[in-house]
Design a protein around this motif. Structure first.
Motif, short mmCIF file in Angstrom:
data_model
loop_
_atom_site.label_atom_id
_atom_site.label_comp_id
_atom_site.label_asym_id
_atom_site.label_seq_id
_atom_site.Cartn_x
_atom_site.Cartn_y
_atom_site.Cartn_z
N TYR A 1 -1.01 -14.86 9.78
CA TYR A 1 -1.19 -13.40 9.82
C TYR A 1 -2.08 -13.00 8.64
CZ TYR A 1 2.54 -13.33 13.28
OH TYR A 1 3.31 -13.53 14.41
N LYS A 2 -3.36 -13.33 8.74
CA LYS A 2 -4.27 -13.19 7.61
C LYS A 2 -4.49 -11.75 7.18
CE LYS A 2 -6.89 -17.35 8.94
NZ LYS A 2 -6.37 -18.20 7.87
N GLU A 3 -4.40 -10.82 8.12
CA GLU A 3 -4.70 -9.42 7.81
C GLU A 3 -3.45 -8.60 7.52
OE1 GLU A 3 -7.85 -8.58 7.51
OE2 GLU A 3 -8.35 -10.64 8.06
N VAL A 4 -2.32 -9.25 7.28
CA VAL A 4 -1.07 -8.51 7.13
C VAL A 4 -1.08 -7.65 5.88
CG1 VAL A 4 0.23 -10.24 5.79
CG2 VAL A 4 1.43 -8.75 7.39
N LYS A 5 -0.52 -6.45 6.01
CA LYS A 5 -0.37 -5.51 4.91
C LYS A 5 1.04 -4.93 4.95
CE LYS A 5 -4.73 -5.48 3.39
NZ LYS A 5 -5.24 -6.53 4.30
N VAL A 6 1.56 -4.59 3.78
CA VAL A 6 2.88 -3.96 3.68
C VAL A 6 2.67 -2.53 3.20
CG1 VAL A 6 5.15 -4.02 2.58
CG2 VAL A 6 3.97 -6.17 3.13
N HIS A 7 3.19 -1.58 3.95
CA HIS A 7 3.06 -0.16 3.62
C HIS A 7 4.41 0.40 3.22
CE1 HIS A 7 -1.03 0.16 5.45
NE2 HIS A 7 -0.57 -0.86 6.15
N HIS A 8 4.44 1.14 2.10
CA HIS A 8 5.65 1.84 1.68
C HIS A 8 5.66 3.23 2.31
CE1 HIS A 8 5.98 -0.71 -2.29
NE2 HIS A 8 6.26 -1.39 -1.19
N LEU A 9 6.62 3.48 3.16
CA LEU A 9 6.72 4.76 3.86
C LEU A 9 7.85 5.57 3.23
CD1 LEU A 9 6.51 3.49 7.56
CD2 LEU A 9 4.63 4.05 6.00
N VAL A 10 7.52 6.73 2.71
CA VAL A 10 8.52 7.57 2.06
C VAL A 10 9.31 8.33 3.11
CG1 VAL A 10 8.90 9.50 0.47
CG2 VAL A 10 7.08 7.84 0.01
N GLU A 11 10.65 8.25 2.99
CA GLU A 11 11.54 8.96 3.92
C GLU A 11 12.57 9.76 3.13
OE1 GLU A 11 11.61 9.88 6.78
OE2 GLU A 11 10.01 8.68 7.61
N SER A 12 12.66 11.06 3.40
CA SER A 12 13.52 11.94 2.62
C SER A 12 15.01 11.72 2.88
CB SER A 12 13.18 13.41 2.92
OG SER A 12 13.35 13.68 4.30
N THR A 13 15.35 11.03 3.97
CA THR A 13 16.76 10.82 4.29
C THR A 13 17.38 9.66 3.52
OG1 THR A 13 16.15 9.44 6.17
CG2 THR A 13 16.55 11.77 6.61
N SER A 14 16.57 8.90 2.79
CA SER A 14 17.07 7.77 2.02
C SER A 14 16.44 7.78 0.64
CB SER A 14 16.73 6.45 2.73
OG SER A 14 17.08 5.33 1.94
N ASP A 15 17.09 7.12 -0.32
CA ASP A 15 16.49 6.97 -1.64
C ASP A 15 15.57 5.75 -1.68
OD1 ASP A 15 18.46 5.06 -1.48
OD2 ASP A 15 19.58 5.73 -3.23
N PRO B 1 1.87 10.48 2.64
CA PRO B 1 0.93 10.47 1.52
C PRO B 1 1.25 9.35 0.55
CG PRO B 1 2.57 12.22 1.24
CD PRO B 1 2.78 11.65 2.61
N ASN B 2 0.19 8.75 -0.03
CA ASN B 2 0.36 7.68 -1.00
C ASN B 2 0.58 8.26 -2.40
OD1 ASN B 2 0.00 5.78 0.94
ND2 ASN B 2 -2.17 5.48 0.52
N ARG B 3 1.67 8.94 -2.57
CA ARG B 3 2.01 9.48 -3.88
C ARG B 3 3.51 9.48 -4.02
NH1 ARG B 3 0.34 14.33 -1.06
NH2 ARG B 3 2.12 15.66 -0.61
N ILE C 1 0.87 -1.17 0.00
CA ILE C 1 0.00 0.00 0.00
C ILE C 1 0.91 1.22 0.00
CG2 ILE C 1 -1.72 1.31 1.32
CD1 ILE C 1 -2.61 -1.38 2.54
N GLY C 2 0.65 2.16 -0.90
CA GLY C 2 1.50 3.34 -0.97
C GLY C 2 2.12 3.50 -2.34
N PRO C 3 3.20 4.28 -2.45
CA PRO C 3 3.86 4.50 -3.74
C PRO C 3 4.26 3.17 -4.39
CG PRO C 3 4.76 5.95 -2.05
CD PRO C 3 3.87 4.99 -1.35
N GLU C 4 4.13 3.10 -5.72
CA GLU C 4 4.38 1.83 -6.39
C GLU C 4 5.87 1.50 -6.50
OE1 GLU C 4 3.39 1.94 -10.64
OE2 GLU C 4 3.07 4.11 -10.40
N PHE C 5 6.74 2.47 -6.37
CA PHE C 5 8.18 2.22 -6.43
C PHE C 5 8.81 2.53 -5.07
CE2 PHE C 5 6.84 3.78 -10.68
CZ PHE C 5 6.96 2.58 -11.36
N THR C 6 9.84 1.79 -4.73
CA THR C 6 10.47 1.98 -3.41
C THR C 6 11.84 2.64 -3.49
OG1 THR C 6 11.55 -0.20 -3.41
CG2 THR C 6 9.29 -0.08 -2.55
N TRP C 7 12.34 2.85 -4.70
CA TRP C 7 13.68 3.43 -4.85
C TRP C 7 13.70 4.39 -6.03
CZ3 TRP C 7 17.09 3.02 -9.06
CH2 TRP C 7 18.39 3.50 -8.84
#
Length: 269
Positions: A210-224, A240-242, A177-183
């Motif tokens: 863990y049936k309800e598990v979700k993975v969230h992409h968290l944007v952090e400005s200190t890393s690429d 924000p999810n963008r 859940i969140g931005p489609e790219f992580t790098w």
């Protein structure tokens, strides 16, 4: 169950360790896996205390290259089974339910010609236990062209080798859940490239528990890299999810007023 994984690109400066502490305080993960810490063991030991997670294993960097850490809270039992420059492997026992499972924090080889060594390592780890398994981190590879935007065409063989390893280990991709790219390579203009290098994989028996598990992409400005938040609880995104907004340096050269506006906002922030 909450875990956090992050390619932090170095914890030598105060800012990234402050961001890490904020992530831990906000999301209260029970396990944190860090890659590319870029610091020696004694320095990472000091940084560990600032996060509030006092238990852990540290794989020191070699010079300013690499470095891993897996930290965990006192609420769970973690028994480290093995580690190297590319992974930390452990068995986790939930103190409340007694549920026992296998966890691996993984960092794929940065060199393309050595990537098969990473997939062979995954295969060997899959043979160690007959336990539900979660494997997450920065794999430095994608599985399809849809996980890439910009840059030169990716080798189909590279992606195929990764897909084969995932299949042979019996993994399911947990999605996100969140931005489609992580790098992002943080380059300007047409040289800009985005990839989904960070992911969480798990075996069906782990997912069944863990049936309800979700993975969230968290944007952090200190890393690429985005951080990965793995949670089976309802999570309200802090970010924000963008796709992250980045100022292009060339704008300040093309527009007379742009540099002044940026400086004014920066001074006022």
């Amino acid at each position: 169950m909450i875990a956090l994984g992050w390619n932090c690109r170095g914890l030598g400066n105060p800012r990234p360790i402050r961001v890490l502490r904020e992530l831990v305080q906000h999301w209260t993960p029970k396990i944190v896996f860090l890659s590319k810490t870029k610091i020696k063991k004694y320095r990472m030991e000091k940084k560990k205390f600032k996060t509030g997670l006092l238990n852990g294993l540290i794989v020191p960097s070699i010079g300013r290259s690499g470095g891993l850490a897996m930290l965990w809270s006192r609420e769970i039992k973690v028994e480290v089974q093995g580690y190297s420059r590319n992974y930390i492997d452990a068995v986790v026992t939930d103190s409340e339910s007694g549920f026992k499972w296998h966890i691996t924090g993984f960092y794929g080889n940065l060199e393309t010609h050595c990537r098969k060594e990473s997939w062979n390592l995954l295969r060997s780890l899959s043979q160690k236990y007959q336990l539900p398994w979660l494997c997450f981190g920065d794999f430095n590879e994608i599985v399809s062209v849809e996980e890439k935007l910009g840059g030169v065409q990716r080798s189909q063989r590279q992606m195929e080798d990764f897909r084969d390893a995932i299949h042979q280990c019996g993994f399911k991709d947990l999605g996100f859940i969140g931005p489609e790219f992580t790098w992002c390579n943080m380059q300007e203009g047409e040289s800009r490239m985005y990839l989904r290098l960070d992911r969480a994989l798990a075996t069906p028996d782990w997912v069944d528990h863990y049936k309800e598990v979700k993975v969230h992409h968290l944007v952090e400005s200190t890393s690429d890299h985005c951080a990965l938040l793995i949670s089976d609880a309802n999570v309200v995104q802090k970010y924000p999810n963008r796709r992250r907004f980045l100022v292009e340096a060339m704008w300040t050269r093309r527009e007379e007023e742009c540099k002044d506006i940026i400086q004014e906002v920066w001074d006022g922030s």
